[in-house]
Design a protein around this motif. Structure first.
Motif, PDB file in Angstrom:
ATOM      1  N   LYS A   6       0.838  -1.196   0.000  1.00  0.00           N
ATOM      2  CA  LYS A   6       0.000   0.000   0.000  1.00  0.00           C
ATOM      3  C   LYS A   6       0.875   1.249   0.000  1.00  0.00           C
ATOM      4  O   LYS A   6       0.599   2.205  -0.722  1.00  0.00           O
ATOM      5  N   ILE A   7       1.930   1.233   0.780  1.00  0.00           N
ATOM      6  CA  ILE A   7       2.853   2.373   0.840  1.00  0.00           C
ATOM      7  C   ILE A   7       3.532   2.576  -0.508  1.00  0.00           C
ATOM      8  O   ILE A   7       3.658   3.708  -0.985  1.00  0.00           O
ATOM      9  N   MET A   8       3.934   1.499  -1.146  1.00  0.00           N
ATOM     10  CA  MET A   8       4.555   1.604  -2.471  1.00  0.00           C
ATOM     11  C   MET A   8       3.551   2.139  -3.491  1.00  0.00           C
ATOM     12  O   MET A   8       3.911   2.961  -4.341  1.00  0.00           O
ATOM     13  N   ALA A   9       2.315   1.687  -3.415  1.00  0.00           N
ATOM     14  CA  ALA A   9       1.275   2.184  -4.325  1.00  0.00           C
ATOM     15  C   ALA A   9       1.069   3.684  -4.114  1.00  0.00           C
ATOM     16  O   ALA A   9       0.960   4.442  -5.084  1.00  0.00           O
ATOM     17  N   PHE A  10       1.055   4.129  -2.862  1.00  0.00           N
ATOM     18  CA  PHE A  10       0.906   5.553  -2.575  1.00  0.00           C
ATOM     19  C   PHE A  10       2.116   6.332  -3.086  1.00  0.00           C
ATOM     20  O   PHE A  10       1.968   7.415  -3.648  1.00  0.00           O
ATOM     21  N   ASP A  11       3.302   5.790  -2.915  1.00  0.00           N
ATOM     22  CA  ASP A  11       4.522   6.450  -3.385  1.00  0.00           C
ATOM     23  C   ASP A  11       4.452   6.670  -4.898  1.00  0.00           C
ATOM     24  O   ASP A  11       4.752   7.761  -5.387  1.00  0.00           O
ATOM     25  N   LYS A  42      -5.891  14.421   0.870  1.00  0.00           N
ATOM     26  CA  LYS A  42      -7.186  14.647   0.207  1.00  0.00           C
ATOM     27  C   LYS A  42      -7.149  14.104  -1.219  1.00  0.00           C
ATOM     28  O   LYS A  42      -8.106  13.484  -1.688  1.00  0.00           O
ATOM     29  N   LEU A  43      -6.047  14.349  -1.935  1.00  0.00           N
ATOM     30  CA  LEU A  43      -5.933  13.826  -3.298  1.00  0.00           C
ATOM     31  C   LEU A  43      -5.932  12.301  -3.309  1.00  0.00           C
ATOM     32  O   LEU A  43      -6.508  11.685  -4.216  1.00  0.00           O
ATOM     33  N   LEU A  44      -5.315  11.685  -2.311  1.00  0.00           N
ATOM     34  CA  LEU A  44      -5.334  10.222  -2.222  1.00  0.00           C
ATOM     35  C   LEU A  44      -6.776   9.726  -2.190  1.00  0.00           C
ATOM     36  O   LEU A  44      -7.144   8.813  -2.926  1.00  0.00           O
ATOM     37  N   PHE A  45      -7.605  10.333  -1.353  1.00  0.00           N
ATOM     38  CA  PHE A  45      -9.011   9.919  -1.289  1.00  0.00           C
ATOM     39  C   PHE A  45      -9.699  10.107  -2.637  1.00  0.00           C
ATOM     40  O   PHE A  45     -10.391   9.210  -3.127  1.00  0.00           O
ATOM     41  N   LEU A  46      -9.501  11.266  -3.250  1.00  0.00           N
ATOM     42  CA  LEU A  46     -10.192  11.574  -4.503  1.00  0.00           C
ATOM     43  C   LEU A  46      -9.706  10.720  -5.669  1.00  0.00           C
ATOM     44  O   LEU A  46     -10.476  10.414  -6.574  1.00  0.00           O
ATOM     45  N   VAL A  47      -8.446  10.319  -5.644  1.00  0.00           N
ATOM     46  CA  VAL A  47      -7.941   9.404  -6.678  1.00  0.00           C
ATOM     47  C   VAL A  47      -8.482   8.000  -6.420  1.00  0.00           C
ATOM     48  O   VAL A  47      -8.922   7.312  -7.345  1.00  0.00           O
ATOM     49  N   ALA A  48      -8.480   7.558  -5.159  1.00  0.00           N
ATOM     50  CA  ALA A  48      -8.872   6.185  -4.828  1.00  0.00           C
ATOM     51  C   ALA A  48     -10.365   5.938  -4.985  1.00  0.00           C
ATOM     52  O   ALA A  48     -10.783   4.828  -5.309  1.00  0.00           O
ATOM     53  N   ALA A  49     -11.176   6.959  -4.773  1.00  0.00           N
ATOM     54  CA  ALA A  49     -12.630   6.797  -4.793  1.00  0.00           C
ATOM     55  C   ALA A  49     -13.136   6.502  -6.202  1.00  0.00           C
ATOM     56  O   ALA A  49     -12.551   6.937  -7.188  1.00  0.00           O
ATOM     57  N   PRO A  50     -14.266   5.779  -6.282  1.00  0.00           N
ATOM     58  CA  PRO A  50     -14.844   5.492  -7.605  1.00  0.00           C
ATOM     59  C   PRO A  50     -15.357   6.768  -8.251  1.00  0.00           C
ATOM     60  O   PRO A  50     -15.941   7.621  -7.597  1.00  0.00           O
ATOM     61  N   LYS A  51     -15.098   6.919  -9.541  1.00  0.00           N
ATOM     62  CA  LYS A  51     -15.528   8.117 -10.272  1.00  0.00           C
ATOM     63  C   LYS A  51     -16.886   7.921 -10.932  1.00  0.00           C
ATOM     64  O   LYS A  51     -17.572   8.857 -11.220  1.00  0.00           O
ATOM     65  N   LYS A  52     -17.244   6.665 -11.189  1.00  0.00           N
ATOM     66  CA  LYS A  52     -18.500   6.348 -11.857  1.00  0.00           C
ATOM     67  C   LYS A  52     -19.204   5.266 -11.047  1.00  0.00           C
ATOM     68  O   LYS A  52     -18.560   4.503 -10.326  1.00  0.00           O
ATOM     69  N   ASN A  53     -20.516   5.187 -11.169  1.00  0.00           N
ATOM     70  CA  ASN A  53     -21.251   4.137 -10.462  1.00  0.00           C
ATOM     71  C   ASN A  53     -20.738   2.769 -10.881  1.00  0.00           C
ATOM     72  O   ASN A  53     -20.686   2.459 -12.060  1.00  0.00           O
ATOM     73  N   GLU A  54     -20.317   2.011  -9.906  1.00  0.00           N
ATOM     74  CA  GLU A  54     -19.802   0.662 -10.098  1.00  0.00           C
ATOM     75  C   GLU A  54     -18.576   0.618 -11.003  1.00  0.00           C
ATOM     76  O   GLU A  54     -18.235  -0.428 -11.535  1.00  0.00           O
ATOM     77  N   PRO A  56     -14.347   1.231 -11.692  1.00  0.00           N
ATOM     78  CA  PRO A  56     -13.173   0.783 -10.938  1.00  0.00           C
ATOM     79  C   PRO A  56     -12.740   1.839  -9.926  1.00  0.00           C
ATOM     80  O   PRO A  56     -12.968   3.037 -10.102  1.00  0.00           O
ATOM     81  N   ASP A  57     -12.133   1.372  -8.861  1.00  0.00           N
ATOM     82  CA  ASP A  57     -11.588   2.268  -7.851  1.00  0.00           C
ATOM     83  C   ASP A  57     -10.356   1.614  -7.239  1.00  0.00           C
ATOM     84  O   ASP A  57      -9.963   0.520  -7.641  1.00  0.00           O
ATOM     85  N   LEU A  58      -9.773   2.286  -6.287  1.00  0.00           N
ATOM     86  CA  LEU A  58      -8.578   1.769  -5.613  1.00  0.00           C
ATOM     87  C   LEU A  58      -8.866   1.459  -4.148  1.00  0.00           C
ATOM     88  O   LEU A  58      -7.946   1.393  -3.330  1.00  0.00           O
ATOM     89  N   LEU A  59     -10.128   1.252  -3.805  1.00  0.00           N
ATOM     90  CA  LEU A  59     -10.511   1.068  -2.410  1.00  0.00           C
ATOM     91  C   LEU A  59     -10.193  -0.327  -1.870  1.00  0.00           C
ATOM     92  O   LEU A  59     -10.298  -0.545  -0.661  1.00  0.00           O
ATOM     93  N   ASP A  60      -9.805  -1.242  -2.724  1.00  0.00           N
ATOM     94  CA  ASP A  60      -9.314  -2.526  -2.220  1.00  0.00           C
ATOM     95  C   ASP A  60      -7.866  -2.380  -1.768  1.00  0.00           C
ATOM     96  O   ASP A  60      -7.409  -3.111  -0.889  1.00  0.00           O
ATOM     97  N   ILE A 112      -0.903   0.474 -13.282  1.00  0.00           N
ATOM     98  CA  ILE A 112      -1.839   0.830 -14.364  1.00  0.00           C
ATOM     99  C   ILE A 112      -3.150   1.321 -13.763  1.00  0.00           C
ATOM    100  O   ILE A 112      -3.699   2.344 -14.197  1.00  0.00           O
ATOM    101  N   ARG A 113      -3.660   0.631 -12.742  1.00  0.00           N
ATOM    102  CA  ARG A 113      -4.915   1.047 -12.095  1.00  0.00           C
ATOM    103  C   ARG A 113      -4.772   2.417 -11.444  1.00  0.00           C
ATOM    104  O   ARG A 113      -5.701   3.232 -11.502  1.00  0.00           O
ATOM    105  N   ILE A 114      -3.622   2.679 -10.828  1.00  0.00           N
ATOM    106  CA  ILE A 114      -3.388   3.983 -10.192  1.00  0.00           C
ATOM    107  C   ILE A 114      -3.375   5.077 -11.256  1.00  0.00           C
ATOM    108  O   ILE A 114      -4.021   6.114 -11.100  1.00  0.00           O
ATOM    109  N   LYS A 115      -2.657   4.848 -12.340  1.00  0.00           N
ATOM    110  CA  LYS A 115      -2.594   5.859 -13.409  1.00  0.00           C
ATOM    111  C   LYS A 115      -3.976   6.085 -14.011  1.00  0.00           C
ATOM    112  O   LYS A 115      -4.368   7.232 -14.257  1.00  0.00           O
ATOM    113  N   ASP A 116      -4.728   5.024 -14.225  1.00  0.00           N
ATOM    114  CA  ASP A 116      -6.086   5.160 -14.768  1.00  0.00           C
ATOM    115  C   ASP A 116      -6.988   5.955 -13.821  1.00  0.00           C
ATOM    116  O   ASP A 116      -7.759   6.808 -14.262  1.00  0.00           O
TER     117      ASP A 116
END
Length: 177
Positions: A6-11, A42-54, A56-60, A112-116
């Motif tokens: 998780k720390i590496m993903a955040f980095d 704050k940006l971490l939350f906004l990047v991780a949160a789903p942008k569209k109903n159902e 993809p997100d980064l909440l796992d 790839i998921r983080i960049k997307d």
């Protein structure tokens, strides 16, 4: 997911955020404003949160958000920041300084998921990268999932409460502007 992953993903996410911020300000011929601890949380939350109903997100990966007075905070990442465990950065209250950038495999599925997810946020609100910490706090305060968790914390006499992943995913007031 282990905290190390998780720390590496955040980095990696922070490297992309920093690149986006530098490019944004330079394209406007403006002085690059420094990132701060509150901005990156704050940006971490906004990047991780789903942008569209159902969608993809980064909440796992970023699965330990808590509602605090200044908005959602991923507790494992917050603790890693306090313990200076972010590999490429020193994150302080008012600045984010480069230690030594780690090189990531950009073809790794999580990268790839983080960049997307970051690209989705750019598409929704390309100006979000220019906002200050309190403007980002205002955006996160519009989320019903944060409001419900804060009301629960207050009811329990605490200053924070866990935000359930499904509550964030199903939030009817996903706000990015």
């Amino acid at each position: 997911m282990k905290n190390y992953d998780k720390i590496m993903a955040f980095d990696y996410m922070l490297q992309l955020i920093e690149e986006w911020r530098i490019n944004y300000f330079k394209s406007k011929n403006l002085t690059v404003k420094p990132l701060s601890k509150l901005i990156v949380l704050k940006l971490l939350f906004l990047v991780a949160a789903p942008k569209k109903n159902e969608g993809p997100d980064l909440l796992d990966t970023f699965n330990n958000f808590h509602a605090l007075p200044y908005g959602p905070v991923e507790s494992d990442i917050y603790n890693a920041i306090l313990d200076n465990k972010i590999p490429s950065y020193f994150i302080k209250d008012r600045s984010v300084e480069v230690k030594e950038k780690k090189v990531y495999n950009t073809q790794d599925p999580l990268c790839i998921r983080i960049k997307d997810a970051l690209d989705d946020l750019k598409d929704i609100n390309p100006l979000i990268i220019s906002l200050n910490s309190f403007e980002l706090v205002e955006i996160t305060h519009k989320w019903d999932s944060w409001n419900r968790s804060m009301k629960f914390a207050e009811f329990m006499g605490r200053s924070s409460a866990k935000m359930l992943t499904e509550s964030i995913r199903s939030d009817s007031n996903k706000c990015f502007k």
